[in-house]
Design an enzyme around this catalytic site. Structure first.
Site, PDB file in Angstrom:
ATOM      1  N   GLU A  59       0.818  -1.211   0.000  1.00 27.23           N
ATOM      2  CA  GLU A  59       0.000   0.000   0.000  1.00 27.23           C
ATOM      3  C   GLU A  59       0.853   1.263   0.000  1.00 27.23           C
ATOM      4  O   GLU A  59       0.521   2.252  -0.651  1.00 27.23           O
ATOM      5  CB  GLU A  59      -0.957   0.002   1.204  1.00 27.23           C
ATOM      6  CG  GLU A  59      -2.110  -0.976   1.074  1.00 27.23           C
ATOM      7  CD  GLU A  59      -3.001  -0.675  -0.117  1.00 27.23           C
ATOM      8  OE1 GLU A  59      -3.104   0.506  -0.520  1.00 27.23           O
ATOM      9  OE2 GLU A  59      -3.614  -1.620  -0.636  1.00 27.23           O
ATOM     10  N   TYR A 141      -6.234   7.099   3.876  1.00 21.75           N
ATOM     11  CA  TYR A 141      -6.492   6.041   2.906  1.00 21.75           C
ATOM     12  C   TYR A 141      -5.700   4.776   3.241  1.00 21.75           C
ATOM     13  O   TYR A 141      -6.242   3.663   3.270  1.00 21.75           O
ATOM     14  CB  TYR A 141      -6.146   6.473   1.478  1.00 21.75           C
ATOM     15  CG  TYR A 141      -5.992   5.267   0.584  1.00 21.75           C
ATOM     16  CD1 TYR A 141      -7.118   4.574   0.159  1.00 21.75           C
ATOM     17  CD2 TYR A 141      -4.732   4.757   0.261  1.00 21.75           C
ATOM     18  CE1 TYR A 141      -6.994   3.411  -0.599  1.00 21.75           C
ATOM     19  CE2 TYR A 141      -4.600   3.600  -0.485  1.00 21.75           C
ATOM     20  CZ  TYR A 141      -5.732   2.932  -0.918  1.00 21.75           C
ATOM     21  OH  TYR A 141      -5.611   1.778  -1.641  1.00 21.75           O
ATOM     22  N   ASP A 159      -9.796   4.895  -2.969  1.00 24.48           N
ATOM     23  CA  ASP A 159      -8.699   5.389  -3.793  1.00 24.48           C
ATOM     24  C   ASP A 159      -9.276   5.965  -5.083  1.00 24.48           C
ATOM     25  O   ASP A 159     -10.497   6.123  -5.221  1.00 24.48           O
ATOM     26  CB  ASP A 159      -7.686   4.278  -4.071  1.00 24.48           C
ATOM     27  CG  ASP A 159      -8.219   3.205  -5.013  1.00 24.48           C
ATOM     28  OD1 ASP A 159      -9.434   3.187  -5.303  1.00 24.48           O
ATOM     29  OD2 ASP A 159      -7.409   2.369  -5.479  1.00 24.48           O
TER      30      ASP A 159
END
Length: 371
Positions: A59, A141, A159
């Site tokens: 990520e 996020y 996203d």
């Protein structure tokens, strides 16, 4: 509206949200992408759980970077450092070298700082969004993505792909820059109680492979019956975006000094700021806000500098043009500089812009060589 009508409307909305999640998960089971950091739906159903370290690493790498660009870097990192403990024990310079070319180099510095802190706290990542956001380099996020994918928590992961799917699903006319809270609220309503991690990945996969920015494959979309953008006949209009401002163009010069054995003179940039902690050839004092000198007169030391061309590079907030000069030199290394041997150049922590500079002066110099 009568109370019973309000109740029916709420029940219908909940039912619709549940149906969307169910159809999306069924689509994901059949059409998910195979990614090196992902636990497949079949493996998950059989009891395999994601490794939080691999989820976190992927990520962070995926921030502002494409999946295809990340795959090779991810594999390199997990081969070198298969656990968060191994990454924490690695020298920061080695981490920066392995990151070179992936861009947004503050992520690499935060990656190392985060690994260090997680190990100091016992080697386990927090399972909640709030706990994850306390770690270096993890924003809203990324915290939601790790909480959902690594720990199967009911987090709303939003996203760019998810923003596009939701904007089209609801034909959101508000410009994307202002619609983010609305989009997040809509995603929160969709997150199912079971398999929220797979749901998050399904939403991202749908945007990446089907609900694409251009020429979306609407006839293959599992949510086409609910998508108001399809009914409008122009799904590509969403998400609505405001016109972008032109990026300013900055200029400067770079100086590639080469020794007789092919070694190249390098120096390390300051740890903070643009390209912080990375390696470069000497350059003039350009920044995101001001130009640097562009002639050989601005070289850090005297030599027979010859013009080797000009390169361009685009950063997030500005574009850069560097005039490149090349010289063969002898003598002592200037303070703050070091020689990198020809076979070592490809392993240095060179950002892409510096690889372009060196290649303009010495074609092939930054490519890996066999000893």
């Amino acid at each position: 509206m009568a109370p019973q009508d309000q109740t029916r409307k709420a029940e219908k909305a909940v039912s619709g949200d549940s149906s969307i999640a169910a159809r999306l998960l069924a689509w994901y089971d059949a059409h998910h992408r195979d990614l090196p950091w992902r636990v497949t739906p079949v493996a998950f159903a059989r009891g395999t759980r994601p490794d939080p370290y691999r989820v976190w690493l992927s990520e962070v790498m995926l921030q502002q970077t494409t999946v295809e660009a990340v795959k090779a870097y991810f594999r390199t990192f997990v081969e070198k450092w298969p656990t968060v403990e191994a990454l924490a024990a690695a020298p920061a310079e080695d981490v920066m070298k392995a990151w070179a070319g992936l861009g947004y180099y503050s992520r690499a510095r935060n990656l190392k700082a985060c690994a260090d802190l997680v190990v100091q706290r016992g080697g386990r990542f927090p399972e909640t969004e709030a706990g994850l956001k306390e770690l270096p380099g993890i924003g809203a996020y990324t915290a939601a993505a790790i909480a959902a994918i690594a720990f199967d928590g009911p987090a709303a992961v939003v996203d760019g792909n998810v923003e596009r799917v939701i904007s089209r699903l609801h034909s959101i006319e508000t410009p994307l820059s202002e619609a983010k809270p609305e989009i997040r609220a809509l995603v929160e309503k969709l997150v199912p109680r079971t398999r929220p991690g797979d749901f998050a990945q399904a939403m991202m996969d749908l945007g990446a492979t089907t609900c694409t920015p251009r020429r979306p494959r609407c006839m293959l979309c599992p949510l086409r019956e609910d998508c108001s953008a399809i009914l409008s006949g122009d799904p590509e209009r969403f998400p609505v975006r405001l016109p972008k401002d032109d990026k300013p163009l900055r200029r400067g010069a770079a100086f590639v000094a080469e020794r007789g054995d092919g070694a190249i003179l390098l120096r390390k940039r300051p740890d903070k700021g643009l390209l912080g902690g990375m390696t470069e050839v000497p350059t003039t004092a350009w920044t995101a806000r001001v130009d640097g000198a562009t002639t050989e007169d601005a070289a850090p030391f005297a030599a027979d500098w010859r013009r080797a061309g000009r390169i361009g590079h685009v950063f997030t907030h500005f574009a850069l043009e560097l005039d490149v000069f090349h010289a063969h030199i002898k003598g002592d290394v200037p303070d703050g500089h070091f020689w990198s041997l020809a076979h070592e150049i490809s392993g240095e922590a060179l950002p892409t812009v510096m690889k372009k500079v060196i290649e303009a002066a010495i074609p092939g110099a930054t490519k890996a060589r066999r000893m």
